[in-house]
Scaffold this active site. Sequence first.
Site, PDB file in Angstrom:
ATOM      1  N   GLU A  66      18.949  -0.490   2.145  1.00  0.00           N
ATOM      2  CA  GLU A  66      17.539  -0.042   2.043  1.00  0.00           C
ATOM      3  C   GLU A  66      17.275   1.447   1.715  1.00  0.00           C
ATOM      4  O   GLU A  66      18.193   2.066   2.127  1.00  0.00           O
ATOM      5  CB  GLU A  66      16.634  -0.400   3.241  1.00  0.00           C
ATOM      6  N   GLY A 161       1.497  -2.573   5.626  1.00  0.00           N
ATOM      7  CA  GLY A 161       1.618  -1.207   5.770  1.00  0.00           C
ATOM      8  C   GLY A 161       0.682  -0.477   6.886  1.00  0.00           C
ATOM      9  O   GLY A 161       0.017  -1.237   7.479  1.00  0.00           O
ATOM     10  N   ASP A 162       0.687   0.931   6.827  1.00  0.00           N
ATOM     11  CA  ASP A 162       0.100   1.357   8.052  1.00  0.00           C
ATOM     12  C   ASP A 162      -1.360   1.862   7.511  1.00  0.00           C
ATOM     13  O   ASP A 162      -1.573   2.248   6.714  1.00  0.00           O
ATOM     14  CB  ASP A 162       1.005   2.696   8.377  1.00  0.00           C
ATOM     15  N   HIS A 204       5.620  -6.929  16.676  1.00  0.00           N
ATOM     16  CA  HIS A 204       5.018  -5.994  16.120  1.00  0.00           C
ATOM     17  C   HIS A 204       4.031  -5.090  17.342  1.00  0.00           C
ATOM     18  O   HIS A 204       3.381  -5.599  18.189  1.00  0.00           O
ATOM     19  CB  HIS A 204       4.063  -6.460  15.177  1.00  0.00           C
ATOM     20  N   THR A 467      44.001   8.344 -15.286  1.00  0.00           N
ATOM     21  CA  THR A 467      44.211   8.366 -16.959  1.00  0.00           C
ATOM     22  C   THR A 467      45.634   8.917 -17.513  1.00  0.00           C
ATOM     23  O   THR A 467      45.549   8.870 -18.518  1.00  0.00           O
ATOM     24  CB  THR A 467      43.153   9.341 -17.336  1.00  0.00           C
ATOM     25  N   THR A 484      38.216  13.863 -28.561  1.00  0.00           N
ATOM     26  CA  THR A 484      37.913  12.539 -28.302  1.00  0.00           C
ATOM     27  C   THR A 484      36.886  12.452 -27.124  1.00  0.00           C
ATOM     28  O   THR A 484      36.811  13.214 -26.409  1.00  0.00           O
ATOM     29  CB  THR A 484      39.323  12.028 -27.678  1.00  0.00           C
ATOM     30  N   ILE A 485      36.096  11.227 -27.249  1.00  0.00           N
ATOM     31  CA  ILE A 485      35.157  10.893 -26.483  1.00  0.00           C
ATOM     32  C   ILE A 485      34.973   9.667 -25.837  1.00  0.00           C
ATOM     33  O   ILE A 485      34.201   9.216 -25.137  1.00  0.00           O
ATOM     34  CB  ILE A 485      33.745  11.399 -27.215  1.00  0.00           C
ATOM     35  N   SER A 487      37.862   6.165 -25.642  1.00  0.00           N
ATOM     36  CA  SER A 487      39.135   5.269 -26.032  1.00  0.00           C
ATOM     37  C   SER A 487      39.592   3.979 -25.028  1.00  0.00           C
ATOM     38  O   SER A 487      38.967   4.163 -23.811  1.00  0.00           O
ATOM     39  CB  SER A 487      40.500   6.481 -26.223  1.00  0.00           C
ATOM     40  N   THR A 576      33.249  -6.743 -25.827  1.00  0.00           N
ATOM     41  CA  THR A 576      32.967  -5.440 -26.548  1.00  0.00           C
ATOM     42  C   THR A 576      33.503  -5.632 -27.835  1.00  0.00           C
ATOM     43  O   THR A 576      34.561  -6.105 -28.367  1.00  0.00           O
ATOM     44  CB  THR A 576      33.860  -4.667 -25.714  1.00  0.00           C
TER      45      THR A 576
END
Lengths: 668, 668
Positions: A66, A161-162, A204, A467, A484-485, A487, A576
């Site tokens: 949560e 809810g309150d 409650h 890498t 390079t961006i 591969s 891909t």
Amino acid sequence: MVNQVQRGDGNCQSCKSDSSGSNSGGESSKESSRCSTPVLDADRSDRLRDKMRRRMESGDRWFSLEFFPPRTASGAVNLISRFDRMGSGGPLFIDITWHPAGDPGSDKETSSMMIASTAVNYCGLESILHLTCCNQTKEKITDYLTKAKRLGLKNIMALRGDPLGEDWEEEEEGFNYAVDLVKHIRSEFDDYFDICVAGYPTGHPEAESYEDDLRHLKEKVDAGADFVITQLFFRADTFLKFLEDCRAIGITCPILPGIFPIQGYQSLRQLVKLSKLEVPEDITKVIEPIKDNDAAIRNYGIQQAVEMCRVLLESGKVPGLHFYTLNREVATMEVLRQLGLWIEDPRRPLPWAVSAHPKRKVEDVRPIFWASRPKSYIYRTQDWDEFPNGRWGNSSSPAFGELNDYYLFYLKSKSSKDALLQMWGEELMSEESVNEIFTCYITAQPNRRGHKVLCLPWNDEPLASETNLLKDELEKVNRRGVLTINSQPNINGKPSTDPIVGWGPAGGYVFQKAYLEFFTSSENVTALLKVLKKYEPRVNYHIVNVHGRNLTNAPDMQPNAVTWGIFPGREIVQPTVVDPVSFMSWKDEAFALWIEQWAKLYEDESPSRMIIKYIHDNYFLVNLVDNDFPLENCLWQVIDDMFELLDVPPELLNDVNGKRCENETEYF
Amino acid sequence: MVNQVQRGDGNCQSCKSDSSGSNSGGESSKESSRCSTPVLDADRSDRLRDKMRRRMESGDRWFSLEFFPPRTASGAVNLISRFDRMGSGGPLFIDITWHPAGDPGSDKETSSMMIASTAVNYCGLESILHLTCCNQTKEKITDYLTKAKRLGLKNIMALRGDPLGEDWEEEEEGFNYAVDLVKHIRSEFDDYFDICVAGYPTGHPEAESYEDDLRHLKEKVDAGADFVITQLFFRADTFLKFLEDCRAIGITCPILPGIFPIQGYQSLRQLVKLSKLEVPEDITKVIEPIKDNDAAIRNYGIQQAVEMCRVLLESGKVPGLHFYTLNREVATMEVLRQLGLWIEDPRRPLPWAVSAHPKRKVEDVRPIFWASRPKSYIYRTQDWDEFPNGRWGNSSSPAFGELNDYYLFYLKSKSSKDALLQMWGEELMSEESVNEIFTCYITAQPNRRGHKVLCLPWNDEPLASETNLLKDELEKVNRRGVLTINSQPNINGKPSTDPIVGWGPAGGYVFQKAYLEFFTSSENVTALLKVLKKYEPRVNYHIVNVHGRNLTNAPDMQPNAVTWGIFPGREIVQPTVVDPVSFMSWKDEAFALWIEQWAKLYEDESPSRMIIKYIHDNYFLVNLVDNDFPLENCLWQVIDDMFELLDVPPELLNDVNGKRCENETEYF
């Protein structure tokens, strides 16, 4: 460029974030009507309550997390990276709380609605949106639910809810109890939403009695709630007794204990005050003395939570644990690790991050170009109605979303302008200094000012340490202006369970064609085109500049599958591809990043901006595919051949590099 | 079972018959709008005139073959096998002549219309239907053309045809010349048909003059004809002069010489009489003396044709040669072989026979079950409107054509009832004798009566000799009542140019999962099911009896791709799958063949018929896929394990076999 790692080692966050439940493998979406590859994991097509049922049948325990919405935009960016990181551990779902004061249904980056939508659509997390009903008109609630449905949200935590004041009167028209909200959701939206309601192991605070509160819970379930998550508690037997009492009065749905690892003295006080709970004496006894030592308290909280969870799990009556994270990672992850519930190396149903939006559940193929920017791809294809039939593939022309609200928070860089300037250079003197920055990013070496280059406009994440298999080649070519961006290495039939590159169900084999994508100067491209003639038809290429002049040898502009898998009893899966049509849309985005994220860091007309502008205007974006996946990757040889053609003796080039190294001040 | 070879060595006729032009490779169908695999060879999407243009641009010479419709149904069956055999040599097209006397437009098995339709739809041959117009009403002609279009015919040879009487008057309303027919086709069907017209190198016998006839040809071309095929001639220079004269008056379309290899004295006389041609003296001088020696005349005819064709081809003005085959194979094939135009080992665009029907041109996936009966598959799916979107694949329920006119001639066995009885046994005494017949088919050994078993109901063709790689295992299991009807070995990435298993464009890699399909007794199936548990999930199986009780471990009834290819610059192609849904339709057909083709050879109530009936009623049809294609095929091990479970010591079994061998008369 994180992708240069991702493709190789499969350890990118985005790839992992789709792992929730992927291990309950198996069946495929019944709803897929296309003739191509089926969706691989059942969870993508199941709704939350079915996933729970499946897990309970298989005895496969789960956890959930949560979070509450952040207060600031940068807080939102951080929370979303946290979703990716914590999502990689394999939560069955997360839930986002609802704060009436915080404009929770708005389009603000910090609203509960937007955060939940981002978790579902961009982080691929099954998510529950909290919704409180008191002091709300039926119309307003219906608007919220309609919007949630439109955004792809499928689960609602129905709460009262309150009240605004301390006491409050029942409203004739409005909602007075959560049960009214449950009934409203079922009457207005039939069975569309899975509905969760809150249970109170100690009753409650406002209920007349524990038994009376149990009856309220029974009403909520009878009204159509699918499962229950409880308020936090401090002793396992508190929950186990509550569970027993629920079963006794005929509440049969899943009841998930809410776990609150104590993380600090203040947060505990605060929460206890809100929830009107009493902290058992033996706990206060321990923490009061160490209340100023956060670390000590957290360690205690972890131990206490682990012990309580062990009891719950060993009871055999608890299929899953729900954690109140307080938007923090360490304590919850540690508890889950000690319980063995945290999935260290989740199996990936596909090599990329799967979105949890229902309409995307049959999506099973994407262009490789966005591999490092999956959120951008999802954002730009969010209006597509069909996946994958509505995909760019062979279908004439894909309608990619424009980049106009490009600054949408989840596409923004996580770093501040100052941080970016430190990484990318306060002042650029030449293209070489840009080569240097790319090289520093690859090598993870600090730049001339001693700052590590942790990201680039095309890669939000630092290059992962794994890498090394590409690192040397990448460094060499980047140093010489092959920027390079993206591969991936070639892979010839590794098992689908391979920890590095595996994906999809067990018993299969995965394959890749080597891929390399980079920016480089027109001089280099001229030489490259000569070289590529030698590599027909082994190497396919697309070469395009910002003005859209595209040079390619792609047969008939067909997509080229570069990642595929063969599995028992299934059709081929090819998640891909290098697609010529979508490449032209990616090209616009890739070039725009030079200006939007880099050039604009500098003054108008400043030399630095001019240099980036020059690259943007004159460089080419190149992608290369080596089709001979069983052989050794030839793409590095292609680049070497290109360098040779450039007629510059290597030793001279080294000189130039050398000079650059000496008078570094010239550059920063 | 020919398929057990086909799949292995790729040498089946049906596989070859789609080879025409497949070497001009490359582009894919622009019209394909699906997201899956694209069509691999351009020729499948081109129309005939485009194929010619493409060949002329590439300097790639072609040949074509003319046939006339057969007189009898069995003649039709033989002609169609001839289409398959001669189609394997790679003709660019074939054409079927039109004989007004022979009810050419009817649905009779022997009509020009039906033969041309079969060539296109079932043999995958680009075909031209001749059509003569004299003594025909416009309505009748339009009906013929409409029917031809409906059947998938795309090319018409527009002819005037021979008048009924010697002389004839022009009809006001009707057609008087071929040019009228050309105009009619263009006006009624716009550009749908490619139109061919006849040229007369020595002038049409009824033309006023050679020049006058040339003008008629020019009119036909101007009216919309796409290319010209000439009447036969005996000297190369006759054609070359004609060609020159045509170009001189502005006829620019392709003009193909009609080649007539002299095959016999009578046929020459007859043809010359019909075409009112004169045979040059030097030719008559040679053949008159040997007119009773067919072999000698044919050898001379071959030599004469080869020499003439060489001159034509060397002139550089002849892109293709059209052969008048007289429905015979030897002479034409020999001429083509000597000219080097016959494609000995054609490249296959896909592993199965591609239909030439325009609506099937994007078809790229089929169930493996019909691999030995491609004509049956095409017949049963002929009403499908979309390929492959309308395929059985994941789409809920495929509408397979019923087997009602199962006796359609091209589904009939080529053998006579007597021949079948000799092969399959005049009299059967037990299931063992059926095992024996399967075994004899596999081993190509004569049966107990000394007759070779050249076909089985599920396999029209004899097992090719190249099958040794599977032969031993097949013999062993058939002898023991595992009656195999289809199989393929596993293949792990052989080059797409591999002469044995290669298909698709060059530079790719092809793969297969091992497949085995057979009938066997319920006792065997009981043991097999136990064994298969050991092979989860490696082996997928479908086991069904005639009543449709289907046992399978196929995940979610998904298709299992068993043949696929990876190619440069393309998506994955998966042309063969094991599909659970269509398997149920194949099951009906496979079981029906026991009764329709085998049991019905015997008297009602005869023991032989009862034995086949018993097998039909009690045996199971089983298919097995070994998903671990990189490993050694485990399916034989599966069968061995099954035999072991059957608790019969092998040596005892050999005894039984031995006994059978001694008193063979018991069986036949």
